[in-house]
Design a protein around this motif. Structure first.
Motif, PDB file in Angstrom:
ATOM      1  N   ARG A   1      -6.621  13.919  -2.854  1.00  0.00           N
ATOM      2  CA  ARG A   1      -7.273  12.614  -2.669  1.00  0.00           C
ATOM      3  C   ARG A   1      -6.221  11.567  -2.297  1.00  0.00           C
ATOM      4  O   ARG A   1      -6.419  10.762  -1.369  1.00  0.00           O
ATOM      5  CB  ARG A   1      -8.022  12.176  -3.927  1.00  0.00           C
ATOM      6  N   ILE A   2      -5.102  11.565  -2.993  1.00  0.00           N
ATOM      7  CA  ILE A   2      -4.023  10.614  -2.695  1.00  0.00           C
ATOM      8  C   ILE A   2      -3.521  10.822  -1.271  1.00  0.00           C
ATOM      9  O   ILE A   2      -3.321   9.858  -0.534  1.00  0.00           O
ATOM     10  CB  ILE A   2      -2.885  10.760  -3.730  1.00  0.00           C
ATOM     11  N   ARG A   3      -3.331  12.076  -0.889  1.00  0.00           N
ATOM     12  CA  ARG A   3      -2.907  12.373   0.486  1.00  0.00           C
ATOM     13  C   ARG A   3      -3.873  11.764   1.501  1.00  0.00           C
ATOM     14  O   ARG A   3      -3.469  11.081   2.438  1.00  0.00           O
ATOM     15  CB  ARG A   3      -2.883  13.880   0.728  1.00  0.00           C
TER      16      ARG A   3
ATOM     17  N   ALA B   1       1.381   6.488  -7.029  1.00  0.00           N
ATOM     18  CA  ALA B   1       0.312   7.424  -7.405  1.00  0.00           C
ATOM     19  C   ALA B   1       0.836   8.859  -7.457  1.00  0.00           C
ATOM     20  O   ALA B   1       0.444   9.634  -8.332  1.00  0.00           O
ATOM     21  CB  ALA B   1      -0.854   7.310  -6.426  1.00  0.00           C
TER      22      ALA B   1
ATOM     23  N   GLU C   1      -6.656   9.598   1.088  1.00  0.00           N
ATOM     24  CA  GLU C   1      -7.110   8.217   0.976  1.00  0.00           C
ATOM     25  C   GLU C   1      -5.983   7.192   0.978  1.00  0.00           C
ATOM     26  O   GLU C   1      -6.176   6.076   1.480  1.00  0.00           O
ATOM     27  CB  GLU C   1      -7.956   8.038  -0.284  1.00  0.00           C
ATOM     28  N   LEU C   2      -4.839   7.525   0.398  1.00  0.00           N
ATOM     29  CA  LEU C   2      -3.758   6.542   0.311  1.00  0.00           C
ATOM     30  C   LEU C   2      -2.736   6.706   1.437  1.00  0.00           C
ATOM     31  O   LEU C   2      -2.389   5.736   2.109  1.00  0.00           O
ATOM     32  CB  LEU C   2      -3.072   6.617  -1.054  1.00  0.00           C
ATOM     33  N   PHE C   3      -2.242   7.922   1.641  1.00  0.00           N
ATOM     34  CA  PHE C   3      -1.239   8.137   2.678  1.00  0.00           C
ATOM     35  C   PHE C   3      -1.855   8.268   4.074  1.00  0.00           C
ATOM     36  O   PHE C   3      -1.258   7.821   5.047  1.00  0.00           O
ATOM     37  CB  PHE C   3      -0.389   9.376   2.377  1.00  0.00           C
TER      38      PHE C   3
ATOM     39  N   ALA D   1       2.104   1.658  -3.511  1.00  0.00           N
ATOM     40  CA  ALA D   1       1.012   2.123  -4.374  1.00  0.00           C
ATOM     41  C   ALA D   1       0.783   3.618  -4.197  1.00  0.00           C
ATOM     42  O   ALA D   1       0.542   4.346  -5.168  1.00  0.00           O
ATOM     43  CB  ALA D   1      -0.262   1.342  -4.077  1.00  0.00           C
ATOM     44  N   ALA D   2       0.859   4.112  -2.959  1.00  0.00           N
ATOM     45  CA  ALA D   2       0.685   5.544  -2.701  1.00  0.00           C
ATOM     46  C   ALA D   2       1.826   6.338  -3.335  1.00  0.00           C
ATOM     47  O   ALA D   2       1.593   7.375  -3.971  1.00  0.00           O
ATOM     48  CB  ALA D   2       0.613   5.802  -1.200  1.00  0.00           C
TER      49      ALA D   2
ATOM     50  N   ALA E   1       0.831  -1.205   0.000  1.00  0.00           N
ATOM     51  CA  ALA E   1       0.000   0.000   0.000  1.00  0.00           C
ATOM     52  C   ALA E   1       0.866   1.256   0.000  1.00  0.00           C
ATOM     53  O   ALA E   1       0.531   2.252  -0.654  1.00  0.00           O
ATOM     54  CB  ALA E   1      -0.949  -0.007   1.193  1.00  0.00           C
TER      55      ALA E   1
END
Length: 95
Positions: free
Chosen positions: A75-77, A25, A79-81, A21-22, A18
């Motif tokens: 969104r990446i910040r 992205a 939801e992913l990070f 993946a972040a 994960a």
């Protein structure tokens, strides 16, 4: 040129896939004005190091601000990070 440096302290149970993946992205973001972006997981050479780093170079402060406000970037910040990180530190400087 503005250099943006981000380091993240991961939760102990953060899934390495994960995290990658972040980071991937972030690299894939198509934001105008970006000269270079580098990402990487800590190499484990010292105890107490943070889990990952991101560096990105921008043509100027305005280009960085566009990136900082970009909806997909945010969104990446979030939801992913967000779920992976206990703490994130950032600095921007003239390079």
């Amino acid at each position: 040129m503005i250099r943006n440096v981000v380091v993240g302290r991961l939760h102990p149970d953060a899934d390495p896939a994960a995290v990658q993946a972040a980071l991937d992205a972030i690299v894939a973001l198509p934001v105008e004005g970006c000269l270079d972006v580098r990402v990487g997981r800590d190499a484990g050479l010292r105890d107490g190091a943070w889990g990952f780093a991101i560096t990105s170079d921008w043509v100027d402060a305005e280009a960085y601000r566009v990136y900082d406000a970009d909806a997909e970037h945010n969104r990446i910040r979030a939801e992913l990070f967000g779920p992976l990180c206990a703490e994130i530190a950032r600095v921007q400087f003239d390079a």
